[in-house]
Scaffold this active site. Structure first.
Site, mmCIF file in Angstrom:
data_model
loop_
_atom_site.group_PDB
_atom_site.id
_atom_site.type_symbol
_atom_site.label_atom_id
_atom_site.label_comp_id
_atom_site.label_asym_id
_atom_site.label_seq_id
_atom_site.Cartn_x
_atom_site.Cartn_y
_atom_site.Cartn_z
ATOM 1 N N VAL A 161 0.848 -1.211 0.000
ATOM 2 C CA VAL A 161 0.000 0.000 0.000
ATOM 3 C C VAL A 161 0.873 1.246 0.000
ATOM 4 C CG1 VAL A 161 -1.696 1.320 1.341
ATOM 5 C CG2 VAL A 161 -1.935 -1.170 1.116
ATOM 6 N N TYR A 162 1.949 1.207 0.772
ATOM 7 C CA TYR A 162 2.891 2.326 0.829
ATOM 8 C C TYR A 162 3.524 2.576 -0.533
ATOM 9 C CZ TYR A 162 7.453 4.517 1.783
ATOM 10 O OH TYR A 162 8.565 5.315 1.744
#
Length: 216
Positions: A130-131
């Site tokens: 997600v990062y």
């Protein structure tokens, strides 16, 4: 120069503030927590208290007014959930760029992440994925803008003392880099026209920072 740094209390940002202020530049660090003002001032900067997840483009543009360089070095940080990876690493980056455009600040440097260019190939829902997706989306957003932008992707960060020598290139491969050396490169990028419109990777190496910047 007047330089505004989003994420002004970050470990790299405080190092960068010390470097720039020692060279006579005016530095404004954007911080979310009022308790962090004193650390920015101690590093030689001025603090602007703004929560980039809650504020609007006009408030950020007001801080950026009159700046020569805008640097996005903010991040949700370790321990933050998936939602904040998006609202900070992507959303706040886009807001900061919006505000730079509104304030007429053309020089824009964004700290990205090594591996962001492979984010689209990742299918799991881990926090790190997600990062990376958030960082990639922030890069893509910036590249589409009419700004004099540079994206800098450091390798794995360490707190070892800086060496003053690096490997800076469009592609470096994986590696590690001290926060001291990242700050030194960021300071140099503020006035390196050859870096405009480029996405650069940075790891430890044997080339002095000044030479690495000149080689661009």
């Amino acid at each position: 120069m007047r330089v505004v740094i989003a994420g002004g209390h970050g470990q790299i940002a405080l190092r960068l503030t010390r470097l720039l202020s020692a060279d006579g530049h005016q530095v404004v660090g954007v911080v979310r927590n009022p308790d962090h003002e004193a650390d920015v001032v101690a590093a030689g900067g001025q603090a602007a208290v703004l929560d980039l997840e809650q504020t609007d483009v006009d408030a950020v543009a007001e801080v950026l007014d009159g700046a020569d360089v805008a640097i996005f070095a903010a991040g949700a940080g370790p321990g933050s959930g998936n939602a904040r990876k998006d609202t900070v690493d992507r959303g706040a980056a886009a807001l900061f760029a919006d505000a730079a455009e509104r304030a007429g600040v053309r020089r824009h440097i964004q700290v990205g992440s090594m591996g962001a260019d492979r984010a689209d190939s990742l299918t799991d829902d881990s926090t790190f994925t997600v990062y990376l997706k958030a960082k990639w989306a922030a890069e893509e957003d910036l590249r589409a803008r009419d700004l004099d932008w540079t994206v800098l992707r450091p390798g794995g960060l360490t707190d070892d003392p800086g060496t003053g020598t690096v490997y800076l290139a469009d592609k470096t491969g994986n590696g590690r880099i001290t926060r001291d050396d990242v700050a030194l490169v960021l300071a140099g990028l503020c006035d390196t026209p050859a870096s405009i419109g480029r996405t650069l990777e940075l790891v430890a190496g044997d080339t002095p920072v000044r030479e690495a910047l000149e080689n661009l």
